[in-house]
Each structure stands twice: as structure tokens, then as C-alpha cells.
Design an enzyme around this catalytic site. Structure first.
Site, mmCIF file in Angstrom:
data_model
loop_
_atom_site.group_PDB
_atom_site.id
_atom_site.type_symbol
_atom_site.label_atom_id
_atom_site.label_comp_id
_atom_site.label_asym_id
_atom_site.label_seq_id
_atom_site.Cartn_x
_atom_site.Cartn_y
_atom_site.Cartn_z
ATOM 1 N N HIS A 154 0.825 -1.304 0.100
ATOM 2 C CA HIS A 154 0.002 -0.171 -0.042
ATOM 3 C C HIS A 154 0.959 1.205 0.055
ATOM 4 O O HIS A 154 2.097 1.145 0.580
ATOM 5 C CB HIS A 154 -0.801 0.126 1.184
ATOM 6 C CG HIS A 154 -1.955 0.966 1.505
ATOM 7 N ND1 HIS A 154 -1.449 2.329 1.799
ATOM 8 C CD2 HIS A 154 -3.456 1.025 1.243
ATOM 9 C CE1 HIS A 154 -2.635 3.163 1.733
ATOM 10 N NE2 HIS A 154 -3.886 2.285 1.605
ATOM 11 N N ASP A 169 3.196 -4.436 8.023
ATOM 12 C CA ASP A 169 2.209 -3.752 7.855
ATOM 13 C C ASP A 169 1.047 -4.881 8.195
ATOM 14 O O ASP A 169 0.413 -5.240 7.094
ATOM 15 C CB ASP A 169 2.200 -3.135 6.518
ATOM 16 C CG ASP A 169 0.921 -2.356 6.185
ATOM 17 O OD1 ASP A 169 -0.298 -2.375 6.925
ATOM 18 O OD2 ASP A 169 0.570 -1.522 5.143
ATOM 19 N N GLN A 229 -4.227 -5.253 7.156
ATOM 20 C CA GLN A 229 -5.320 -5.965 6.598
ATOM 21 C C GLN A 229 -5.366 -7.467 7.309
ATOM 22 O O GLN A 229 -6.163 -8.193 7.142
ATOM 23 C CB GLN A 229 -4.914 -6.356 5.017
ATOM 24 C CG GLN A 229 -5.146 -5.112 3.871
ATOM 25 C CD GLN A 229 -6.560 -4.592 4.107
ATOM 26 O OE1 GLN A 229 -7.535 -5.299 4.707
ATOM 27 N NE2 GLN A 229 -6.735 -3.166 3.913
ATOM 28 N N LYS A 231 -10.276 -0.734 10.481
ATOM 29 C CA LYS A 231 -10.393 -1.940 9.797
ATOM 30 C C LYS A 231 -10.637 -3.090 10.389
ATOM 31 O O LYS A 231 -10.730 -4.367 9.965
ATOM 32 C CB LYS A 231 -9.120 -2.222 8.898
ATOM 33 C CG LYS A 231 -8.912 -1.255 7.828
ATOM 34 C CD LYS A 231 -7.494 -1.163 6.950
ATOM 35 C CE LYS A 231 -7.249 -0.369 6.435
ATOM 36 N NZ LYS A 231 -7.920 0.298 5.018
ATOM 37 N N CYS A 280 -5.002 2.548 -3.517
ATOM 38 C CA CYS A 280 -3.566 3.184 -3.134
ATOM 39 C C CYS A 280 -2.394 2.129 -2.905
ATOM 40 O O CYS A 280 -1.885 1.998 -2.112
ATOM 41 C CB CYS A 280 -3.757 3.389 -1.400
ATOM 42 S SG CYS A 280 -4.866 4.739 -1.259
HETATM 43 N N1 7TS Z 1 -1.658 -0.754 4.627
HETATM 44 C C1 7TS Z 1 -2.532 -1.445 4.191
HETATM 45 C C2 7TS Z 1 -2.077 -3.119 3.754
HETATM 46 C C3 7TS Z 1 -3.718 -0.794 3.987
HETATM 47 O O1 7TS Z 1 -4.673 -1.790 3.379
HETATM 48 C C4 7TS Z 1 -3.940 0.415 4.290
HETATM 49 C C5 7TS Z 1 -5.525 0.874 4.002
HETATM 50 C C6 7TS Z 1 -3.152 0.972 4.930
HETATM 51 C C7 7TS Z 1 -1.685 0.482 5.148
HETATM 52 C C8 7TS Z 1 -3.245 2.626 5.362
HETATM 53 O O2 7TS Z 1 -4.252 2.299 6.442
HETATM 54 P P1 7TS Z 1 -5.033 3.763 7.217
HETATM 55 O O3 7TS Z 1 -5.923 3.158 8.231
HETATM 56 O O4 7TS Z 1 -3.483 4.384 7.852
HETATM 57 O O5 7TS Z 1 -5.294 4.584 6.074
HETATM 58 N N2 7TS Z 1 -6.045 0.360 2.945
HETATM 59 C C9 7TS Z 1 -7.147 0.829 2.332
HETATM 60 C C10 7TS Z 1 -7.962 -0.031 1.454
HETATM 61 O O6 7TS Z 1 -7.579 -0.928 0.793
HETATM 62 N N3 7TS Z 1 -8.969 1.051 1.041
HETATM 63 O O7 7TS Z 1 -8.910 2.008 1.724
HETATM 64 C C11 7TS Z 1 -8.077 2.018 2.432
#
Ligand code: 7TS
Length: 421
Positions: A138, A215, A218, A241, A379
Site C-alpha cells: 500500500h 504492515d 489487513q 479496519k 492506494c
Molecule cells: N496498509 C495496508 C495494507 C492497507 O490496506 C491500508 C489501508 C493502509 C496500510 C493504510 O491504513 P490507514 O488506516 O492508515 O489509512 N487500505 C485501504 C484500502 O484498501 N482501502 O482504503 C484504505
């Protein structure tokens, strides 16, 4: 769902076995209709929904405990501090950290990764060093490392993947060297659903004495995470999430590494003493939590962890796997559909394209039928480039989704194909 009495935070009921209809009752948002159709929420990889017990916990804080933490001798401040630090204890147990102080509260995975880049990377990485990431990251796990490489004259190396969306482990092995100073890799790809063999990858990096950041944005919602068993050095995840409010999240780090790092932000609550000549930083975890944090959201994350421990997670994951299997079977049977991401080890993400129909058109038609999916590059633009598509439509499942919802999705995709043929 029972209403909540002031100051009394209900414990989630322990659910024996796994009954999806029962579980759905816990999520009020799922009861609504969209465009006259029952909501089919399949955008869980972006943000999952929030159960009533988490909503109630937030209300209790706002109605009864709202106050700033760590700095008041008064009753409310102590209550808020107890709840906030209680949430940290829950996080510690959830990921099996050795100590609660290794769990730093942040806004989400993005902030967690940036904290490590600034605190560790800027201090320890220098010109000529190499940082390894993977081809399926990501942007949150690409851009910070790129910024660091630019600043320091370091080099970003990328583990490639095959056409199924699996990392090439031999290539990873070949990339690791004396020059490698950091590895940052995703546990599960948000665009492909691939589950990476991170334990093995961490092991390989440690042979070179290289710290590894995982990371877990997910994976935390789907898999049991044990940071001690993984032996990862850092692990980042986002509350929104995993059934908690936005603004909550955690960066776990081994205490020995966190102690050596520079703080990320300066300000209140992260210091022992301040004079105009010198500031002495506070101990962990305060050193990394400058300013007033997202108290209500982090308490909500604690409640979400309680909720997760009230359901049979193994069965919930098995249910998600069955949804993925069934959805893959249904959707690949539709003419023109190509699934992007066919790794052997996957969790509940189904990315697909249909001939030359733009994914945004797919998403719009699905929305008219009450189905929420994400359409775009997720992203993860390098993943789109690797598979030579501008974007995909992505259905992502949580344990509260049903096979009937997959049927609605499949029927509507058939309709999309008809409209455009
Ligand atoms: N890493 C992964 C693997 C992600 O899927 C996401 C967000 C992030 C980092 C960043 O997370 P945040 O909470 O700091 O924004 N992924 C997604 C997505 O798949 N659709 O919207 C956000």
C-alpha cells in the site's frame, strides 16, 4: 441489543460457534437499505463496520468520562486515563506483546509506519544503505521509505511477485545483503488478498541483523497475530479496519528498538522535563504520544478487541474463507471477468476487472443495487502497473457477510456485463 446504563460498559456476550445471522445483529449499520435495496457492505478492506458494543463504549466515554488523560488528579481524568491505558492492555494481549508499553497508540497504520520511518529510519539509515519493501505494498508502506531514501541517499529495493500475486522468495533472498538496513512488508495485500509468509521473511532478514516492520492493516482484522511468535520488530495496524472507530491504531515495536528511537512528534505528555536548553523525553509509551490522543477512539479499539474475543475467531475466519471461495467461483464463471490476485494463500479480498468496462462504472452500478465495493487503485498503484490494469473493482469480506450477499453481487455483475455488451 441491550441498551447501556451510564457508566456500565456491557461485556460482549460470548458467542458459541459461529452464527452469521446472530453476528449481523451486532452491527446496526447493516440494517439499512441503500437505493431501496438492503445494504450489501463489501468494502471491509477500506473500513469495517462497528458493533453496537463499541458504539456504546464510545457513548459511555463521551457521556461519563470525557476528560484529558495523564494530567489530571481529578476524578474524570483518572477515569479516562484508566480506560485509555486499559485499552492498551487489551492491545497487548490481542497481539501478544511482551509489555503494554510496546504498543504505541497512533491514528492508524499510516501514522505508525511514518513514526518508525522518522524515529528509527532517520536516525539509523544512511547513504548507501538499502531498504527492502515488496511489490504489493500500500502507498503507506512505500512513500515514507521513498522519502527517507531521498533524504539519506539510501536505495529502495523491491521484492517482485509472480502473476498470481505471490512474492518471489528467491528474489527476496537475493536482495538481502550487508547493505540491507530495513525490511518493511505487508502481511496481507489490500489489493490482491495475498497472505505473505512473513514469519519466514522475518527470519531471513534477522540472519542479517535487519529489523522488520510488518504492515498488519489487513491482517489484524482476519488473523490471530502473535508478535512474539513472529518475532517482528514493528507491527502496524488501524482500528477502523477491525471494527473500531477511525483515529485509532497501533504501532507495536520491540522495547529495545523503541528506546533507541527518536520521538516522532514533540509536545505535551511526551517529556520528563523541559527547559529552553534541553528536553528530557518521557519513557515508553509516552515518548511517542505527544499531545492529546484520540482517547475515545482508542478506548473504542479496546472494546472492539473485547468484541473479537467474544466470537469464535477461528470459525469467523473459516466463514470468510468460504465466502472468498464461493465468491471466486461465482464471479470467475461470469464471461469477461478476470480476477486480479490468485495466490494460493489469500484472505477475503476479491479484486477483479471485466473486459474493458471501467471499474468505476462497475462500482456505480453495484451501488445502485445497494452493494458497496471499492473501485480504483486501492492506494497500490504499483500493483495496478504490475497487472497492467488502471484499476480494479474490489469486494472485501468480513465475517458478517453472507453467501446470499455474494449471490446478489454475482447477479449484479452479470447485469453489468449485460448492460455493457
Ligand atoms: N496498509 C495496508 C495494507 C492497507 O490496506 C491500508 C489501508 C493502509 C496500510 C493504510 O491504513 P490507514 O488506516 O492508515 O489509512 N487500505 C485501504 C484500502 O484498501 N482501502 O482504503 C484504505
Amino acid at each position: 441489543m441491550a441498551t447501556i446504563e451510564k457508566s456500565v460498559v456491557s461485556e460482549p456476550r460470548v458467542i458459541a460457534g459461529f452464527d452469521v445471522e446472530r453476528v449481523r445483529e451486532d452491527f446496526p449499520v447493516l440494517r439499512q437499505t441503500v437505493n431501496g435495496k438492503p445494504l450489501v457492505y463489501l468494502d471491509n478492506a477500506a473500513s469495517s463496520q462497528v458493533p453496537q458494543v463499541v458504539i456504546d463504549r464510545g457513548s459511555v466515554y463521551l457521556e461519563d468520562e470525557h476528560s484529558n488523560i495523564h494530567r489530571g488528579v481529578h476524578y474524570l481524568s483518572q477515569k479516562a486515563t484508566t480506560a485509555y491505558e486499559g485499552a492498551r492492555e487489551k492491545v497487548k494481549r490481542f497481539i501478544n506483546a511482551r509489555e503494554a508499553k510496546e504498543c504505541i497508540f497512533v491514528r492508524g497504520a499510516t501514522e505508525g509506519i511514518n513514526l518508525v520511518m522518522h524515529g528509527h529510519g532517520r536516525k539509523f539509515i544512511t547513504s548507501g544503505d538499502e531498504i527492502i519493501i515488496s511489490a504489493m505494498e500500500h502507498h503507506a508502506n512505500i512513500v515514507p521509505w521513498q522519502m527517507l531514501c531521498e533524504e539519506k541517499g539510501a536505495r529502495l529495493r523491491v521484492i517482485p511477485m509472480n502473476d498470481a500475486g505471490e512474492l518471489l522468495m528467491d528474489e527476496y533472498d537475493a536482495l538481502l545483503s550487508e547493505r540491507t538496513k530495513f525490511v518493511a512488508v505487508t502481511h496481507i495485500s489490500n489489493a490482491l488478498g495475498t497472505v505473505n509468509p512473513i514469519k519466514q521473511m522475518i527470519d531471513q532478514a534477522h540472519k542479517y541483523g535487519v529489523p522488520v516492520l510488518i504492515d498488519g492493516a489487513q491482517s489484524a482484522p482476519h488473523l490471530a497475530v502473535d508478535v512474539q511468535d513472529l518475532d517482528c520488530d514493528f507491527f502496524a495496524f488501524s482500528g477502523h479496519k477491525m471494527f473500531a472507530p477511525t483515529g485509532s491504531g497501533v504501532i507495536y515495536g520491540k522495547a529495545a528498538l523503541l528506546e533507541k528511537m527518536n520521538p516522532f512528534q514533540g509536545g505535551g505528555d511526551m517529556i520528563k522535563s523541559v527547559t529552553f536548553e534541553k528536553t528530557i523525553y518521557g519513557d515508553l509509551p509516552n515518548k511517542f504520544e505527544a499531545g492529546t490522543p484520540a482517547i475515545a477512539s482508542q478506548i473504542g479499539l479496546g472494546a472492539a478487541i473485547d468484541y473479537l474475543s467474544s466470537i469464535d475467531r477461528e470459525q469467523a475466519t473459516a466463514h470468510e474463507q468460504e465466502l472468498l471461495r464461493y465468491a471466486t467461483e461465482r464471479i470467475t464463471a461470469i464471461e469477461g471477468v478476470r480476477v486480479i490476485g490468485t495466490a494460493r494463500e489469500k484472505t477475503s479480498v476479491l479484486s477483479f476487472v471485466i473486459d474493458d468496462i471501467h471499474p468505476h462504472d462497475i462500482g456505480t452500478i453495484l451501488d445502485q443495487e445497494g452493494i458497496a465495493v471499492r473501485a480504483g487503485h486501492h492506494c497500490a498503484q504499483p500493483v495496478m502497473q504490475r497487472f497492467n490494469v488502471p484499476a480494479t473493482a474490489r469486494a472485501s469480506f468480513a465475517f458478517y457477510n453472507t453467501k446470499e450477499e455474494v449471490d446478489v453481487l454475482a447477479r449484479t455483475i452479470e447485469k453489468v456485463v449485460e448492460i455493457f455488451s
